[in-house]
Design a protein around this motif. Structure first.
Motif, short mmCIF file in Angstrom:
data_model
loop_
_atom_site.label_atom_id
_atom_site.label_comp_id
_atom_site.label_asym_id
_atom_site.label_seq_id
_atom_site.Cartn_x
_atom_site.Cartn_y
_atom_site.Cartn_z
N GLN A 153 11.66 67.12 17.63
CA GLN A 153 10.82 68.02 16.83
C GLN A 153 9.35 67.80 17.11
OE1 GLN A 153 11.83 70.55 14.94
NE2 GLN A 153 9.69 71.09 14.56
N HIS A 154 8.98 66.53 17.32
CA HIS A 154 7.58 66.18 17.56
C HIS A 154 7.11 66.75 18.90
CE1 HIS A 154 4.05 63.56 16.86
NE2 HIS A 154 4.04 63.41 18.16
N LEU A 155 7.96 66.70 19.90
CA LEU A 155 7.54 67.06 21.24
C LEU A 155 7.47 68.57 21.47
CD1 LEU A 155 9.38 64.40 23.44
CD2 LEU A 155 6.97 64.49 22.81
N ILE A 156 8.11 69.35 20.58
CA ILE A 156 8.05 70.79 20.79
C ILE A 156 6.83 71.41 20.11
CG2 ILE A 156 10.55 71.00 21.01
CD1 ILE A 156 10.69 72.02 18.17
N THR A 157 6.03 70.59 19.44
CA THR A 157 4.81 71.08 18.82
C THR A 157 3.61 70.64 19.63
OG1 THR A 157 4.66 69.10 17.42
CG2 THR A 157 5.85 70.98 16.52
N ASP A 158 2.57 71.45 19.63
CA ASP A 158 1.35 71.12 20.38
C ASP A 158 0.54 70.09 19.61
OD1 ASP A 158 1.92 72.86 22.43
OD2 ASP A 158 0.94 74.55 21.43
N LYS A 159 0.01 69.11 20.34
CA LYS A 159 -0.80 68.07 19.72
C LYS A 159 -2.25 68.18 20.20
CE LYS A 159 2.50 66.43 17.36
NZ LYS A 159 2.49 66.48 15.91
N ALA A 160 -3.15 67.91 19.28
CA ALA A 160 -4.57 68.06 19.61
C ALA A 160 -5.09 66.88 20.43
CB ALA A 160 -5.38 68.21 18.32
N PHE A 161 -4.44 65.72 20.32
CA PHE A 161 -4.94 64.54 21.01
C PHE A 161 -4.88 64.71 22.52
CE2 PHE A 161 -4.23 60.99 17.62
CZ PHE A 161 -5.27 61.52 16.90
N ASP A 162 -5.94 64.29 23.20
CA ASP A 162 -5.86 64.22 24.65
C ASP A 162 -5.21 62.89 25.03
OD1 ASP A 162 -7.81 62.24 24.41
OD2 ASP A 162 -9.44 63.53 25.04
N THR A 163 -5.06 62.67 26.33
CA THR A 163 -4.32 61.49 26.78
C THR A 163 -5.01 60.19 26.38
OG1 THR A 163 -3.50 62.78 28.66
CG2 THR A 163 -3.25 60.39 28.78
N ALA A 164 -6.33 60.13 26.51
CA ALA A 164 -7.07 58.91 26.16
C ALA A 164 -6.89 58.57 24.69
CB ALA A 164 -8.55 59.07 26.50
N LYS A 165 -6.99 59.58 23.83
CA LYS A 165 -6.83 59.34 22.40
C LYS A 165 -5.39 58.95 22.06
CE LYS A 165 -10.61 62.27 20.74
NZ LYS A 165 -10.97 63.47 19.95
N THR A 166 -4.44 59.46 22.82
CA THR A 166 -3.05 59.10 22.59
C THR A 166 -2.82 57.63 22.89
OG1 THR A 166 -2.36 61.36 23.16
CG2 THR A 166 -0.65 59.67 23.14
N PHE A 167 -3.42 57.12 23.97
CA PHE A 167 -3.34 55.69 24.26
C PHE A 167 -3.94 54.88 23.10
CE2 PHE A 167 -2.75 56.53 28.90
CZ PHE A 167 -1.74 55.61 29.13
N SER A 168 -5.11 55.28 22.65
CA SER A 168 -5.78 54.56 21.56
C SER A 168 -4.96 54.61 20.28
CB SER A 168 -7.18 55.15 21.31
OG SER A 168 -8.02 54.95 22.42
N CYS A 169 -4.35 55.76 20.03
CA CYS A 169 -3.51 55.92 18.84
C CYS A 169 -2.33 54.96 18.89
CB CYS A 169 -3.03 57.36 18.74
SG CYS A 169 -2.02 57.71 17.29
N LEU A 170 -1.71 54.83 20.05
CA LEU A 170 -0.57 53.92 20.20
C LEU A 170 -0.98 52.47 19.97
CD1 LEU A 170 1.18 55.59 23.24
CD2 LEU A 170 2.25 55.14 21.02
N LEU A 171 -2.14 52.08 20.48
CA LEU A 171 -2.63 50.72 20.27
C LEU A 171 -2.85 50.45 18.79
CD1 LEU A 171 -5.12 50.58 23.27
CD2 LEU A 171 -3.16 49.07 22.97
N SER A 172 -3.36 51.46 18.08
CA SER A 172 -3.60 51.32 16.65
C SER A 172 -2.29 51.22 15.87
CB SER A 172 -4.42 52.51 16.15
OG SER A 172 -4.64 52.43 14.75
N ILE A 173 -1.32 52.07 16.22
CA ILE A 173 -0.03 52.03 15.54
C ILE A 173 0.65 50.67 15.75
CG2 ILE A 173 2.29 53.03 15.43
CD1 ILE A 173 1.05 55.70 16.28
N ALA A 174 0.58 50.18 16.98
CA ALA A 174 1.20 48.89 17.29
C ALA A 174 0.59 47.77 16.43
CB ALA A 174 1.03 48.57 18.78
N TYR A 175 -0.71 47.82 16.23
CA TYR A 175 -1.37 46.80 15.41
C TYR A 175 -0.83 46.79 13.99
CZ TYR A 175 -4.98 44.28 12.83
OH TYR A 175 -5.64 43.40 12.01
#
Length: 227
Positions: A153-175
């Motif tokens: 469901q998540h992947l069929i929707t468009d996301k505003a984050f660009d690739t760089a922000k997606t990396f940063s988001c993952l680092l934050s979630i992991a923390y």
């Protein structure tokens, strides 16, 4: 993608590591979280898209290496002697490989190496997946039916984050997994954002699964060799 199979394969690998390294009873979650963050950073480094100061911002998706190269999976075979540098056929190299005779049959001086093509960006990406699966197994959040539904469901929707922000988001979630009140939805968010990243990097689910299987086998071999 068969997430259930990958969770099970990861558990077998992790259980082996815990047993062989004598880690029973230890809280390994902090190590897994940091390892995931390190691998995410290494993946970003292979992506290179955030390096606005560099003229080389293209993802590193092709590299020739001798590691794990065999007559079956190699792309080419070459004599390492600069004065020779001849390419051998697969049949010629197989004869050398099977007879443990490594000297080039043309110059009789240099050794012949088998090179295979790898995708460094994909390899770093699946290294991240190993630790995401480990965290899920460690916390008991490996309900693949729920994860599959949310990821799709998540992947069929468009996301505003660009690739760089997606990396940063993952680092934050992991923390966030360092905190005792972390909830399962945080893990699902980690998974969905991670597969969103894979989509942005151009990977298909079939590619990811195949690369995971290959790297899992390599990790078992490393344990066998005393890594």
């Amino acid at each position: 993608m068969n997430l259930q199979k990958m969770f099970e394969m990861q558990k077998v690998l992790d259980d082996r590591i815990i047993k062989e390294k004598g880690l029973q009873g230890q809280d390994l979650l902090p190590n897994l979280i940091l390892a995931l963050q390190v691998e995410l950073a290494e993946c970003a480094n292979e992506w290179r898209g955030f390096k606005h100061w560099s003229n080389n911002q293209k993802p590193r998706t092709k590299l020739s290496t001798t590691v794990g190269a065999t007559p079956e999976n190699a792309a080419f075979f070459k004599c390492e002697n600069d004065d020779c540098g001849e390419y051998l056929s697969k049949e010629d190299f197989r004869n050398l490989f099977e007879s443990d005779y490594e000297e080039c049959p043309i110059c009789n001086v240099g050794y012949v190496n088998a090179f295979r093509e790898i995708n460094p960006l994909l390899e770093e990406y699946v290294d991240c997946l190993h630790f995401i699966l480990s965290i899920g197994n460690r916390l008991g959040w490996n309900d693949t039916d729920t994860i599959d539904d949310v990821v799709v469901q998540h992947l069929i929707t468009d996301k505003a984050f660009d690739t760089a922000k997606t990396f940063s988001c993952l680092l934050s979630i992991a923390y966030g997994f360092h905190f005792s009140n972390v909830e399962k939805r945080t893990y699902i968010s980690l998974f969905t954002t991670f597969f969103e990243l894979g989509s942005k990097l151009g990977f298909k689910w079939e590619q990811i699964e195949a690369a995971y299987m290959e790297k899992n086998a390599v990790n078992h071999q490393r344990q066998q060799e005393g890594y």
